[in-house]
Write a protein that holds these residues in place. Structure first.
Motif, PDB file in Angstrom:
ATOM      1  N   ARG A  19       0.366   3.396  -2.241  1.00 46.10           N
ATOM      2  CA  ARG A  19       0.800   4.979  -3.511  1.00 46.10           C
ATOM      3  C   ARG A  19       1.307   4.615  -4.811  1.00 46.10           C
ATOM      4  O   ARG A  19       1.367   5.533  -5.731  1.00 46.10           O
ATOM      5  CB  ARG A  19       2.668   5.824  -3.206  1.00 46.10           C
ATOM      6  CG  ARG A  19       2.445   6.594  -1.782  1.00 46.10           C
ATOM      7  CD  ARG A  19       3.438   6.826  -0.818  1.00 46.10           C
ATOM      8  NE  ARG A  19       4.288   7.801  -1.617  1.00 46.10           N
ATOM      9  CZ  ARG A  19       4.935   8.694  -1.617  1.00 46.10           C
ATOM     10  NH1 ARG A  19       5.471   8.455  -0.667  1.00 46.10           N
ATOM     11  NH2 ARG A  19       5.597   9.783  -2.117  1.00 46.10           N
ATOM     12  N   THR A  20       0.843   3.501  -5.158  1.00 43.09           N
ATOM     13  CA  THR A  20       0.809   2.347  -6.082  1.00 43.09           C
ATOM     14  C   THR A  20      -0.104   2.068  -6.645  1.00 43.09           C
ATOM     15  O   THR A  20      -1.133   2.506  -7.532  1.00 43.09           O
ATOM     16  CB  THR A  20       2.231   1.960  -6.412  1.00 43.09           C
ATOM     17  OG1 THR A  20       2.627   0.680  -5.810  1.00 43.09           O
ATOM     18  CG2 THR A  20       3.490   2.778  -6.894  1.00 43.09           C
ATOM     19  N   THR A  21      -0.486   0.874  -6.410  1.00 40.88           N
ATOM     20  CA  THR A  21      -1.537  -0.090  -6.927  1.00 40.88           C
ATOM     21  C   THR A  21      -2.249  -0.327  -6.289  1.00 40.88           C
ATOM     22  O   THR A  21      -3.568  -0.289  -6.851  1.00 40.88           O
ATOM     23  CB  THR A  21      -0.575  -1.307  -7.409  1.00 40.88           C
ATOM     24  OG1 THR A  21      -0.117  -2.138  -6.789  1.00 40.88           O
ATOM     25  CG2 THR A  21       0.121  -0.614  -8.619  1.00 40.88           C
ATOM     26  N   ARG A  22      -2.333  -0.103  -4.976  1.00 39.31           N
ATOM     27  CA  ARG A  22      -3.379  -1.032  -3.898  1.00 39.31           C
ATOM     28  C   ARG A  22      -3.382   0.550  -2.575  1.00 39.31           C
ATOM     29  O   ARG A  22      -3.096   0.131  -1.659  1.00 39.31           O
ATOM     30  CB  ARG A  22      -2.647  -2.283  -3.257  1.00 39.31           C
ATOM     31  CG  ARG A  22      -3.014  -3.365  -4.543  1.00 39.31           C
ATOM     32  CD  ARG A  22      -3.996  -3.598  -4.863  1.00 39.31           C
ATOM     33  NE  ARG A  22      -4.897  -4.155  -4.229  1.00 39.31           N
ATOM     34  CZ  ARG A  22      -5.423  -5.025  -3.800  1.00 39.31           C
ATOM     35  NH1 ARG A  22      -4.659  -6.477  -4.417  1.00 39.31           N
ATOM     36  NH2 ARG A  22      -6.050  -5.563  -2.321  1.00 39.31           N
ATOM     37  N   PRO A  23      -4.201   1.250  -3.691  1.00 37.56           N
ATOM     38  CA  PRO A  23      -5.119   2.065  -1.972  1.00 37.56           C
ATOM     39  C   PRO A  23      -5.813   1.417  -0.346  1.00 37.56           C
ATOM     40  O   PRO A  23      -5.811   2.202  -0.105  1.00 37.56           O
ATOM     41  CB  PRO A  23      -5.873   2.940  -2.971  1.00 37.56           C
ATOM     42  CG  PRO A  23      -6.546   2.558  -3.938  1.00 37.56           C
ATOM     43  CD  PRO A  23      -5.254   1.680  -4.429  1.00 37.56           C
ATOM     44  N   ASP A  24      -5.617   0.309  -1.130  1.00 34.68           N
ATOM     45  CA  ASP A  24      -6.493  -0.384  -0.110  1.00 34.68           C
ATOM     46  C   ASP A  24      -5.040  -1.305   1.111  1.00 34.68           C
ATOM     47  O   ASP A  24      -5.899  -1.988   1.851  1.00 34.68           O
ATOM     48  CB  ASP A  24      -7.626  -1.723   0.040  1.00 34.68           C
ATOM     49  CG  ASP A  24      -6.546  -2.822  -1.397  1.00 34.68           C
ATOM     50  OD1 ASP A  24      -6.201  -2.317  -2.002  1.00 34.68           O
ATOM     51  OD2 ASP A  24      -7.755  -3.499  -1.644  1.00 34.68           O
ATOM     52  N   ALA A  25      -4.289  -1.365   0.922  1.00 33.87           N
ATOM     53  CA  ALA A  25      -3.330  -2.447   1.252  1.00 33.87           C
ATOM     54  C   ALA A  25      -2.877  -1.560   3.031  1.00 33.87           C
ATOM     55  O   ALA A  25      -3.109  -0.213   3.371  1.00 33.87           O
ATOM     56  CB  ALA A  25      -2.216  -1.899   1.165  1.00 33.87           C
ATOM     57  N   ILE A  26      -3.238  -2.431   3.920  1.00 35.97           N
ATOM     58  CA  ILE A  26      -2.876  -2.337   5.351  1.00 35.97           C
ATOM     59  C   ILE A  26      -2.637  -2.843   5.592  1.00 35.97           C
ATOM     60  O   ILE A  26      -1.613  -4.327   5.646  1.00 35.97           O
ATOM     61  CB  ILE A  26      -3.798  -2.269   5.885  1.00 35.97           C
ATOM     62  CG1 ILE A  26      -5.571  -0.929   5.427  1.00 35.97           C
ATOM     63  CG2 ILE A  26      -4.006  -2.424   7.579  1.00 35.97           C
ATOM     64  CD1 ILE A  26      -6.889  -1.668   6.129  1.00 35.97           C
ATOM     65  N   ALA A  27      -0.631  -1.985   6.611  1.00 37.48           N
ATOM     66  CA  ALA A  27       0.320  -3.225   7.788  1.00 37.48           C
ATOM     67  C   ALA A  27      -0.316  -3.894   8.723  1.00 37.48           C
ATOM     68  O   ALA A  27      -1.373  -3.194   8.967  1.00 37.48           O
ATOM     69  CB  ALA A  27       0.798  -1.785   7.844  1.00 37.48           C
ATOM     70  N   ALA A  28      -0.218  -4.499   9.107  1.00 44.10           N
ATOM     71  CA  ALA A  28      -0.145  -5.905  10.159  1.00 44.10           C
ATOM     72  C   ALA A  28       0.814  -6.647  10.629  1.00 44.10           C
ATOM     73  O   ALA A  28       1.522  -6.677  10.231  1.00 44.10           O
ATOM     74  CB  ALA A  28      -1.805  -6.332   9.497  1.00 44.10           C
ATOM     75  N   CYS A  29       0.390  -6.460  12.002  1.00 52.96           N
ATOM     76  CA  CYS A  29       1.205  -7.911  12.540  1.00 52.96           C
ATOM     77  C   CYS A  29       1.077  -8.573  12.854  1.00 52.96           C
ATOM     78  O   CYS A  29      -0.125  -8.369  14.094  1.00 52.96           O
ATOM     79  CB  CYS A  29       2.272  -6.568  13.211  1.00 52.96           C
ATOM     80  SG  CYS A  29       1.464  -5.794  14.541  1.00 52.96           S
TER      81      CYS A  29
END
Length: 550
Positions: free
Chosen positions: A28-38
């Motif tokens: 929602r701010t700087t990295r539209p390509d961010a993905i949560a992982a574990c």
């Protein structure tokens, strides 16, 4: 490039929920390509929180080392075994390629074809005038390569072995030459020379190619029909027509079927070793023999490095496998500084002694005046509730309290009731094997030159622990052996009493100074100790400092 937001190995609720929430914040701010992982599946308590929040589990990734699947070229130029030299050579020349893969009609990988193999196919036989006449092709392909047309078509679709002869001598001499070969294989090339064409038709040759754009007379066409001879009209001169016919050979015999293919899941570092001594110009990348892409040795020299954001930890020893081969662009944590982390460039590093990493993420939402979605808000609330034991842990700060209160306004469930249900769900001692219990929330440390691990579980009361004490002790000894650490510790915290039991796999030198009641061999009662990072770890560190490593 995608950036993956990762919690630590053996992730707890704070690690998973902070990864989910921070990935949302970044998008929602700087990295539209961010993905949560574990780094592994969540425990039952975390699953409960995610289910209540209506938020999907992060992508489980056990190793971030780049694989060939990540770097190979997926826009593949390829050939079929029935393609002809002319088309394949033109295709390779247009793309500047020295080799391309060959696929069958079901897209299964058959082999490779190189420029050298193609040229050997066309020029096979060298200066031997007999063997150099051979061309394996279909008449359809011959017509296509010539840009010509049929005047009379006969069985033009199937590949066959043809013998090319050129009617460039006297009619008598040429007729004698034709008799050296089986008529059914002869492909005769002739200009507008009826004296050549007529005996060829009378012999019943396989095909007659008339060059220069000329066509046979109706009488000769009728003879061709009677003799079963295919007639092709070529717009090119005789020399060019002959050259093009040679170029109409299908490439099946030029395919190199003894080649190296690489698995799409092969790590780049391992692929480098495998191809180091191989002279192959291109390497197919496959998954179950299905072509995924191709790569060359140069693609392996400087492959793109994955980008990571680490949350709830800052040490490579606690990070996902392969993190040392990634670009860590940011760290968001509330633990002590580990010192093992390195980066190839500057990174954003946020560290604050609050009770939960989710507190730090919530603060970013608050400071940026971004209202979290209800599910993300509950995720952050879950991380805070879990790590601070619903604000009762000594790690709790006013920042945790203030931000949990702020999150209440966005969460659909009432948090007091949610917290009560959260801690009632997912007793590791009730649902997990001993090995899983000691590994569920396990972190490794190094102090005084000694490596050790601390696992922690939260329970309501110690009844189940006493029932499983001996099998847990055995599992803890196995964990220490597997991790190759000096000792492993299990902190069993009673949420209702705010106290813990500490079970040790072994006791290092100097442990007698622990100053807490010993209940049994390698088992201690730690009243008012509920925090691994703020209470137990400093205690262990102080004991180990008394006995320097040998």
């Amino acid at each position: 490039m995608t950036v993956h937001v990762f919690g630590h190995r053996n992730p707890d609720t704070d690690a998973i929920c902070s990864a989910i929430a921070y990935a949302d914040y970044l998008r929602r701010t700087t990295r539209p390509d961010a993905i949560a992982a574990c780094c592994g599946p969540p425990n039952e308590r975390t699953e409960f929180a995610l289910h209540q929040a209506g938020v999907p589990l992060p992508r489980i990734i056990m190793d971030v080392r780049p694989e060939l699947d990540d770097i190979c070229n997926r826009e593949v130029v390829f050939a079929r075994p029935t393609d002809v030299f002319y088309d394949v050579y033109k295709r390779m020349n247009e793309h500047g390629l020295r080799a391309i893969p060959v696929l069958d009609e079901d897209d299964r990988l058959l082999g490779l074809v190189t420029l050298l193999n193609l040229l050997e196919l066309v020029f096979r036989g060298g200066v031997d005038p007999e063997s150099s006449r051979g061309v394996r092709s279909t008449l359809d392909s011959v017509v296509q390569v010539l840009g010509g047309k049929f005047q009379h078509e006969v069985d033009s679709h199937e590949p066959e072995d043809l013998v090319v002869t050129v009617g460039a001598m006297s009619a008598g001499g040429f007729t004698e030459r034709l008799k050296k070969y089986p008529a059914e294989r002869l492909l005769v090339v002739s200009g507008d020379r009826p004296t050549i064409q007529l005996p060829a038709l009378e012999m019943g040759v396989r095909a007659l190619v008339v060059t220069g754009g000329f066509e046979l007379s109706s009488g000769l066409i009728e003879l061709a029909r009677n003799r079963g001879v295919a007639i092709i009209s070529s717009p090119l001169d005789t020399a060019t027509t002959t050259m093009r016919i040679k170029a109409a050979q299908i490439i099946e015999n030029a395919i190199d079927r003894d080649f190296m293919q690489l698995s799409a899941k092969l790590p780049v570092t391992e692929a480098k070793q495998q191809v180091a001594r191989c002279n192959q110009p291109v390497f197919p990348v496959t998954d179950n023999n299905k072509l995924i892409g191709v790569l060359s040795k140069s693609d392996l020299i400087h492959p793109p490095r994955p980008q990571l954001v680490l949350v709830d930890h800052n040490e490579l020893g606690q990070a996902v496998e392969g993190a040392e081969e990634a670009d860590i662009i940011e760290v968001l944590d509330h633990h002590r500084l580990g010192g093992s982390l390195k980066s190839t460039g500057p990174m954003r590093f946020t560290m604050d002694p609050v009770g939960s990493t989710c507190t730090l993420v919530a603060r970013m939402f608050h400071q940026s005046k971004i209202d979290p979605e209800p599910g993300v808000a509950l995720c952050m609330a879950s991380g805070i509730i879990s790590d601070t034991l619903f604000l009762r842990s000594p790690t709790t700060t006013d920042v945790d309290r203030d931000l949990l209160e702020w999150l209440r306004g966005f969460c659909k469930p009432e948090l007091d009731q949610f917290a009560a249900e959260f801690f009632q769900v997912g007793s590791a001692l009730r649902t997990c094997t001993p090995d899983k219990v000691v590994r569920e929330d396990c972190k490794q440390f190094e102090e005084g030159g000694k490596r050790f691990s601390i696992s922690q579980i939260e329970e309501i009361g110690f009844d189940l622990f006493w029932q499983r004490q001996h099998e847990l002790a055995k599992a803890l000894e196995g964990l220490a052996k597997d991790l190759q650490v000096e000792f492993s510790a299990l902190l069993v915290t009673d949420i209702s009493s705010n106290g813990s039991l500490l079970l040790m796999s072994s006791e290092p030198e100097g442990w007698e100074e622990i100053n807490y009641p010993q209940l049994e061999d390698k088992l201690y009662k730690l009243d008012n100790v509920v925090s691994r990072k703020k209470q137990l770890l400093p205690l262990i560190s102080s004991l180990l400092e008394l006995t320097p490593a040998h």
